[in-house]
Design an enzyme around this catalytic site. Structure first.
Site, PDB file in Angstrom:
ATOM      1  N   THR A  58      -6.844  -0.351  -3.023  1.00  0.00           N
ATOM      2  CA  THR A  58      -6.347  -1.708  -2.860  1.00  0.00           C
ATOM      3  C   THR A  58      -4.903  -1.710  -2.385  1.00  0.00           C
ATOM      4  O   THR A  58      -4.181  -0.725  -2.521  1.00  0.00           O
ATOM      5  CB  THR A  58      -6.498  -2.507  -4.179  1.00  0.00           C
ATOM      6  N   CYS A  59      -4.513  -2.822  -1.802  1.00  0.00           N
ATOM      7  CA  CYS A  59      -3.118  -3.124  -1.480  1.00  0.00           C
ATOM      8  C   CYS A  59      -2.988  -4.634  -1.639  1.00  0.00           C
ATOM      9  O   CYS A  59      -3.915  -5.279  -2.133  1.00  0.00           O
ATOM     10  CB  CYS A  59      -2.728  -2.637  -0.081  1.00  0.00           C
ATOM     11  N   ASN A  60      -1.886  -5.203  -1.257  1.00  0.00           N
ATOM     12  CA  ASN A  60      -1.700  -6.631  -1.522  1.00  0.00           C
ATOM     13  C   ASN A  60      -2.843  -7.497  -1.004  1.00  0.00           C
ATOM     14  O   ASN A  60      -3.418  -8.283  -1.743  1.00  0.00           O
ATOM     15  CB  ASN A  60      -0.361  -7.113  -0.972  1.00  0.00           C
ATOM     16  N   GLN A  77      -5.317  -6.976  -3.689  1.00  0.00           N
ATOM     17  CA  GLN A  77      -4.920  -6.794  -5.093  1.00  0.00           C
ATOM     18  C   GLN A  77      -5.713  -7.745  -5.988  1.00  0.00           C
ATOM     19  O   GLN A  77      -5.688  -8.955  -5.793  1.00  0.00           O
ATOM     20  CB  GLN A  77      -3.417  -7.041  -5.282  1.00  0.00           C
TER      21      GLN A  77
END
Length: 183
Positions: free
Chosen positions: A114-116, A36
């Site tokens: 995206t992700c964390n 992120q």
């Protein structure tokens, strides 16, 4: 941590080289992956001229990211699930298929997945994309492990291995990089 492709003008990325961007990488032309983004990464993202960010996490995107996308006119699509399909697994087949349909639509480019942390949700979807591209499993898992670092989840690799690419319809209008691969 990961390379900037030689096909992209280095001046476009010059200012970013000194800033740390968690798990940022180039997937294909105008298709990127990362953890992120935060306010330190926003000047770099502006240089990418993103049209869309695909956010693959059960958590909500940060307020900073939501504000930035709104200010920049970047569409943010949040594909989330309330609970993990099984302990240690990142995503469901439905989310993987929906993410791949977004990735295969050239009207979404340039696109950031995206992700964390840019490891498991993103890595699983990119692994399924690589399977769709007919990469061998050894290469797919090497890429997944490179981004996952010491946090490899075997259930995610199993998900990729058994992912049925027939669930994903290839649109007539597709990204240039995929059109060239399917010739």
């Amino acid at each position: 941590q990961h390379f900037i492709p030689p096909t992209v003008s280095s001046s476009r990325f010059h200012s970013s080289l000194s800033l740390w961007f968690q798990n940022f990488g180039w997937v294909e032309e105008d298709l990127y992956r990362s953890g992120q983004p935060n306010e330190l990464n926003f000047p770099f993202l502006e240089k990418l001229r993103l049209k869309k960010i695909l956010f693959l996490s059960p958590e909500e995107p940060s307020t900073q990211l939501l504000q930035w996308t709104s200010n920049q006119g970047v569409e943010l699509t949040h594909l989330a699930q309330q609970a993990s399909p099984s302990p240690g697994s990142a995503i469901t087949e439905e989310i993987a298929v929906e993410a791949l349909h977004t990735i295969l639509d050239p009207s979404n480019y340039p696109l950031l997945i995206t992700c964390n942390l840019g490891r498991h949700h993103t890595g699983t979807v990119v692994g399924c994309l690589r399977k769709l591209q007919k990469w061998n499993l050894t290469s797919i898992f090497e890429e997944y492990r490179r981004y996952a670092g010491g946090k490899v989840k075997l259930l995610n690799e199993q998900f990729i291995e058994f992912f049925d690419t027939d669930q994903v319809s290839i649109p007539p209008e597709r990204p240039k990089w995929l059109a060239m691969q399917l010739r």
